[in-house]
Design a protein around this motif. Sequence first.
Motif, PDB file in Angstrom:
ATOM      1  N   GLY A 342       0.809  -1.215   0.000  1.00  0.00           N
ATOM      2  CA  GLY A 342       0.000   0.000   0.000  1.00  0.00           C
ATOM      3  C   GLY A 342       0.840   1.261   0.000  1.00  0.00           C
ATOM      4  N   VAL A 345       2.215   1.674  -3.568  1.00  0.00           N
ATOM      5  CA  VAL A 345       1.206   2.064  -4.565  1.00  0.00           C
ATOM      6  C   VAL A 345       0.781   3.514  -4.380  1.00  0.00           C
ATOM      7  N   LEU A 346       0.662   3.960  -3.136  1.00  0.00           N
ATOM      8  CA  LEU A 346       0.193   5.320  -2.866  1.00  0.00           C
ATOM      9  C   LEU A 346       1.314   6.346  -2.898  1.00  0.00           C
ATOM     10  N   LYS A 353       5.840   3.678  -7.052  1.00  0.00           N
ATOM     11  CA  LYS A 353       4.520   3.288  -7.543  1.00  0.00           C
ATOM     12  C   LYS A 353       4.635   2.090  -8.484  1.00  0.00           C
ATOM     13  N   GLN A 373      -8.734  -2.879  -2.394  1.00  0.00           N
ATOM     14  CA  GLN A 373      -8.293  -1.837  -1.463  1.00  0.00           C
ATOM     15  C   GLN A 373      -7.663  -0.651  -2.187  1.00  0.00           C
ATOM     16  N   HIS A 374      -7.078  -0.914  -3.364  1.00  0.00           N
ATOM     17  CA  HIS A 374      -6.369   0.152  -4.084  1.00  0.00           C
ATOM     18  C   HIS A 374      -6.996   0.410  -5.451  1.00  0.00           C
ATOM     19  N   GLN A 375      -8.293   0.168  -5.578  1.00  0.00           N
ATOM     20  CA  GLN A 375      -8.891   0.240  -6.909  1.00  0.00           C
ATOM     21  C   GLN A 375      -8.877   1.654  -7.465  1.00  0.00           C
ATOM     22  N   THR A 377      -6.658   4.013  -6.863  1.00  0.00           N
ATOM     23  CA  THR A 377      -5.281   4.304  -7.283  1.00  0.00           C
ATOM     24  C   THR A 377      -4.971   3.634  -8.612  1.00  0.00           C
ATOM     25  N   LYS A 748     -12.616   3.921   3.198  1.00  0.00           N
ATOM     26  CA  LYS A 748     -11.193   4.254   3.191  1.00  0.00           C
ATOM     27  C   LYS A 748     -10.951   5.724   3.502  1.00  0.00           C
TER      28      LYS A 748
END
Length: 1137
Positions: A342, A345-346, A353, A373-375, A377, A748
Amino acid sequence: MSDIVEKTLTALPGLFLQNQPAGGPAAPKASFSSRLGGLVRGITALTSKHEEEKLIQQELNSLRATVSAPTTTLKMMKECMVRLIYCEMLGYDASFGYIHAIKLAQQGNLLEKRVGYLAVSLFLHENHELLLLLVNTVVKDLQSTNLVEVCMALTIVSQIFPREMIPAVLPLIEDKLQHSKEIIRRKAVLALYKFYLIAPNQVQHIHIKFRKALCDRDVGVMAASLHIYLRMIKENSSAYKDLTGSFVTILKQVVGGKLPVDFNYHSVPAPWLQIQLLRILGLLGKDDQRTSELMYDVLDESLRRAELNHNVTYAILFECVHTVYSIYPKSELLEKAAKCIGKFVLSPKINLKYLGLKALTYVIQQDPTLALQHQMTIIECLDHPDPIIKRETLELLYRITNAQNVTVIVQKMLEYLHQSKEEYIIVNLVGKIAELAEKYAPDNAWFIQTMNAVFSVGGDVMHPDIPNNFLRLLAEGFDDETEDQQLRLYAVQSYLTLLDMENAFYPQRFLQVMSWVLGEYSYLLEKEKPEDVITRLYKLLMNDSISSETKAWLFAAVIKLTPQAHSSNLVERLIQEFTISLDTCMRQHAFELKYLHENIELMKSLFPVDKSCEEMVVDASLSFLDGFVAEGLSQGAAPYKPHHQRQEEKLSQEKVLNFEPYGLSFSSSGFTGRQSPAGISLGSDVSGNSAETGLKETSSLKLEGIKKLWGKEGYLPKKESKIGDEVEAPPIPQENLTIENMDQVITKRDQSQVLTQSKEEKEKQLLASSLFVGLGSEGTINLLGKADTVSHKFRRKSKGKEAQSEETTSAHSVTCSSLSSLSKVTCENNYLNTLQGKEDKEFKKFSFSSQLLDSESLTELPLVEKLSDCSLSVPSLFADNDMEIFHPPPSTAASVAKGISLASSLLEETTEYMHSNLMEVCNNEAVSISSYKIWKDDCLLMVWSVASKSGSELKSANLEIFPAENFKITEQLGCCLPVMEAESTRNFQYSVQLEKPFTEGNLSGFINYQLVDTHSVQLEFSINLSLLDFIRPLKISTEDFGKLWLSFANDVKQNIKTSESQAALPSALKTLQQKLRLHVIDIIGNEGLLACQMLPSIPCLLHCRVHTNVIALWFRSSCSALPDYLSYQCQKVMEGS
């Protein structure tokens, strides 16, 4: 930059002359400095490439004269070598100096030898013929007492050294592992690592010394040994499970900062050593709970300590995440690894990234909820300005594709495809889109439109398997005949619409697909006449931009449509125009059409409607020409010589030496003729995860001289759908999934910040709900490599299903469910290491090949150690009508039965080797002489048994064998067979070795015996032998298969028509494996790779391809007689089974 280069090269003379005496002459040094420096300054001052070439050519001419002069000293030669190195680095040929570099390494002092070795390592490659001249020098330097000379020799060995000369230096390098100096031990380990890469079989006996190197007191030696262990564990992890504790202990010491400070990099202790150890632990702990428990603590510590904001710590974190998801899972570690992903990715940094997306692409196989959870992004990354980020995001979406989100994901891929101009990206994405379209197409229209886009954008750079598989899919059809007709009709209508568009340009392969479909299925049109389709094809034929190959496709379509057309005016005009064409191929097609058109009824019988999948009976032996050939030979015509024989005779007549590989001169086409069959399928896996793809790359084939048509991962040819019926899960309503995904997005964020949403945010969330549908806990999860619970839209017909329904359930059958569990079983026999990294999806290709999972092949297929739930019998690998486990026939004479029972009991004690029946070769009223064959690994063992029929004692017996032309016969005294002779029997054992290939031969001899109270009697006998008695399985890897395939010149191709029961590839391979002793190396789609050897060591390779009821066999060997013989035996075996 040029100033830095100039300063560096100006300082070189000082480096090479730094050990000169203080009072030595300064003039030569200045001269050398001025010459090299002047050359560098002169090149940097030039303004064109032509001027540079002129200056370098002058310099090379001057150097050629200097090194060839007899007055040139070694010191001057050393200076010339440095200038030659510089010219070679610029890309100019300095081959005249290669031999002088070798001489300098042989004759000079330390500095001169150093420059000579450096020049040799830069000038020559491993296969260079001049490298053999350096072997004696390396051996002498390895035995030197000067540490510098030993170091230079070890360095050159670890860089370039001929494989054939490894035995000459291997004992010396083994001794250096015990040297007192750590630098010598470290270089010796690296040299052995090089040997393991190029010739692993030659260093198998010193694995125990590798373990000593792993425990060496010097950190550098230990780190060097990790390279070898990483390679060996990739190939066979189960053999090194006992070293897990050692690797964990080393990693704990590294993470705890116990190593010297010299190994730190930006305050991070030995980061590259940590990465190596993490990769090793990931391989050892895969699917092994007991081993994984040993490394949980050190992985937790590594994740905790690697928190510095530096690139090298990010690399360690990435490897930690990869290892955590590779080993047996532990919830606490998975949570920490997910947090690291995470953060990556963020991160606003592009590099981080990218790391996050790369890690997410890998772990999505184990935990699909991470994508949810990261859709948001991921959605933002689709529009990222960096193309690498967009490409990796598409790779992630490719992994999470299912039947519910395929349309959105394919649309995103096509959008990126239209923007990209790089050939590698086009080839890669086109293959993925084609695979997804076939697997998850929602309807016929979408499938045809998507494939049209693939053909339009992919053009002529895409892999030829894509259009070929598409046409095969249309021709073979699916389970529903009505759906088949609808799909073909829609394809015909779409192609006619595309051809009616004005000023439209289509790639050549797309036009070839159009022409084939229109020629085969235009009869489905109700409103269009065949004449209208021929008119459109005629316009394309008259277009000058169409290639000759495409025109041949178009002409073939016209020929197929001509019998259906009522008007022949356009066809006659076409014949008239192309019979005078300058293109030989087109002119031939025109004349064929002209003569066929004279008899329409004949054309209708030759080109029936919708018969593209019907089998054509082809006489591969061309027996209908036997009379013509016999007549020609009787009139003095020369007998036919195969192509390879003509080439060999041509080469033998040449006077000059030929240093090129012999295989390169046997084919005019560098790709089609010499391409290894294994090379087409390997390295083309796009379904494997990121890490395991890297594992396969190290063992992939290296096809030097072959045009590279693929990128890093390549394109995976579409596999045939799994035969077993798939359970169709009920679809989840779109609204429920959308609401669920939206709730997860909202949770989130802080509720106080979610006040109003812009139009752009709503669009992103709507896209997210479309992309990530099916990934929820209740949704239908469909990941590539996982079990697919949604039935495919296009599931091809499989003749294997009908065959399976007719077969009764036996102890040999293995269910699909048992195959799906094989991925959790560790590999015991790892000679198919290149398949070790493939996913469960690829093992479904073997779900219909349970016939191969018996006997020896049960341990040969990858990831199979045991099947405890299946009671498998163990039939003989070579058993057939002529080769069976001995069962003694009934006999009326009790004494004969007694003698044969002794021989049969002897057979039963030799079950480690395959053997034939006990066969009586001669007899009389007093004795019976029997014989049988034992096929040992290195020879044929013949055993004769003399038994008294009356039970009388054999006073003496002696066996003599006449000399044979093709065999070397040796009596085996004290052989491994047990002595089971009674008073009434005698046994004789002889080993038969092949000296010259033959087709049929025999062993003849006689036996002198004497019973008690009788005279001596002589009996003669004769036993037939075939070349098959000297064929043994050859166990090699797929990589070695590809290399050998390219080196062999003698090849034979054979097409064999089989029955319905033999149409499946596993059935054919099992037959060849059992009856011809061929080793199954690999199964790739509908292709199989097999190998055998003719004793003592002549290999033969076989590429087998099954298409409907025809088996295409392609043999290659270094012996011209072997492929012909095996081809005949294969045809005999397949027809007789």
